[in-house]
Design an enzyme around this catalytic site. Structure first.
Site, PDB file in Angstrom:
ATOM      1  CE  LYS A  48      -3.805  -2.402   2.200  1.00  0.00           C
ATOM      2  NZ  LYS A  48      -4.435  -2.825   3.448  1.00  0.00           N
ATOM      3  CD  GLN A  92      -3.284  -4.390   6.621  1.00  0.00           C
ATOM      4  OE1 GLN A  92      -3.200  -3.459   5.836  1.00  0.00           O
ATOM      5  NE2 GLN A  92      -3.931  -5.494   6.322  1.00  0.00           N
ATOM      6  CG  ASP A 115      -9.685   0.026   4.914  1.00  0.00           C
ATOM      7  OD1 ASP A 115      -9.475  -0.298   3.727  1.00  0.00           O
ATOM      8  OD2 ASP A 115      -8.981  -0.340   5.862  1.00  0.00           O
TER       9      ASP A 115
END
Ligand code: NAD
Length: 277
Positions: A48, A92, A115
């Site tokens: 990422k 994460q 997200d």
């Protein structure tokens, strides 16, 4: 059987984003928080971060030890919520068990929740008023669009009902006019459902679960699963060789949904950035 090339689609999306970013004086900023030393998580975060740098974003990678307290992690999120150079915040998952993941996700302000996991963004998606929606399902929609799949009236079966993939996937498909069934571990006679599906989204995390006798001729197979084999290789939830010649299209693993998920994360960060202009 058409192979839906996620690598190329993702590359094209990243190029588009990079061109868009060039016109701005301040780069969009994405902060990624990693807690602990889980190898797979470290790899995802590295990918990422690399993708961010490639499109010209500012990237802040924050690595915390697994014994960080919930309070400390919450204050880290709050610090990023207030940072004007950060447009997107990603934590994460999974987090260590002593930390309530929901509490951390809800602490991210919805404007920076790239997200799309917060209640507010999930709520907007379920009402078809999406602002930022979860990356993997959004990437899948782009892949279906790339093969001009008109979802209106299509029978779609999702295998997996997680908050990250299955549930938001159901909302995306429903918003596109499909008829959706969501299967999970407790589903009875699952092959009865998959056999009548026009589109199957496999997101169970079970290697080679979907076989030729699960599907009908011409089905479109979207394989979200990422399963590490003993030899280190990666396989999806669909038995690729077995379904070859029966399905009309499939996303490969690797090189399918995975790269699209990261490209959509960048797109979500750009959306969050542009919403502030
Ligand atoms: P999860 O473990 O949170 O959820 C799995 C879901 O599948 C659950 O609802 C469970 O009930 C269901 N399930 C499990 N076994 C089943 C079976 N035999 N039959 C029917 N349903 C079954 O997993 P997740 O986070 O949603 O991820 C699913 C898979 O997708 C994993 O392999 C994960 O690595 C992968 N994934 C890939 C991407 C990507 O970008 N490609 C992104 C997220 C997740």
């Amino acid at each position: 059987m058409k192979i839906i090339d996620g690598k190329t689609l993702a590359q094209n999306l990243r190029k588009k984003i990079a061109n868009q970013v060039k016109q701005y004086s301040r780069p969009p900023g994405l902060a990624v928080i990693l807690v602990g030393d889980d190898e797979a998580s470290q790899l995802y975060v590295r990918n990422k971060t690399r993708a961010c740098v490639e499109v010209g974003f500012y990237s802040d990678q924050i690595h915390k030890s697994s014994n960080i307290t919930e309070e400390e992690l919450l204050s880290e999120v709050n610090r990023l919520n207030e940072n004007q150079n950060i447009d997107g915040i990603l934590v994460q998952l999974p987090l260590p068990l002593h930390i309530d993941s929901n509490k951390i996700i809800e602490a991210i302000i919805p404007e920076k929740d790239v997200d799309g996991f917060s209640s507010e963004n999930v709520g907007k998606l379920s009402q078809n008023k999406s602002f930022i929606s979860p990356c993997t399902p959004k990437g899948v929609m782009k892949m279906l669009d790339s093969i001009k799949c008109d979802l209106r009236g299509k029978d779609c079966v999702i295998i997996g009902a997680s908050n990250i993939v299955g549930r938001p996937m159901a909302m995306e498909l429903l918003n596109a006019g499909a008829t959706v069934q969501v299967c999970h571990k407790g589903t009875k006679e699952i092959t009865h459902k998959t056999k009548s599906a026009d589109v199957i989204i496999a997101a169970a995390g079970v290697a080679n679960l979907v076989k030729s006798d699960w599907i009908k001729e011409g089905v479109i197979l979207i394989d979200v699963g990422i399963n590490r084999q003993a030899d280190g290789s990666m396989t999806g939830d669909v038995d690729f060789e077995d379904v070859n010649g029966i399905a009309s299209a499939i996303t490969p693993v690797p090189g399918g949904v995975g790269p699209m998920t990261i490209a959509v994360l960048l797109e979500n960060t750009l959306i969050a950035y542009e919403a502030k202009l």
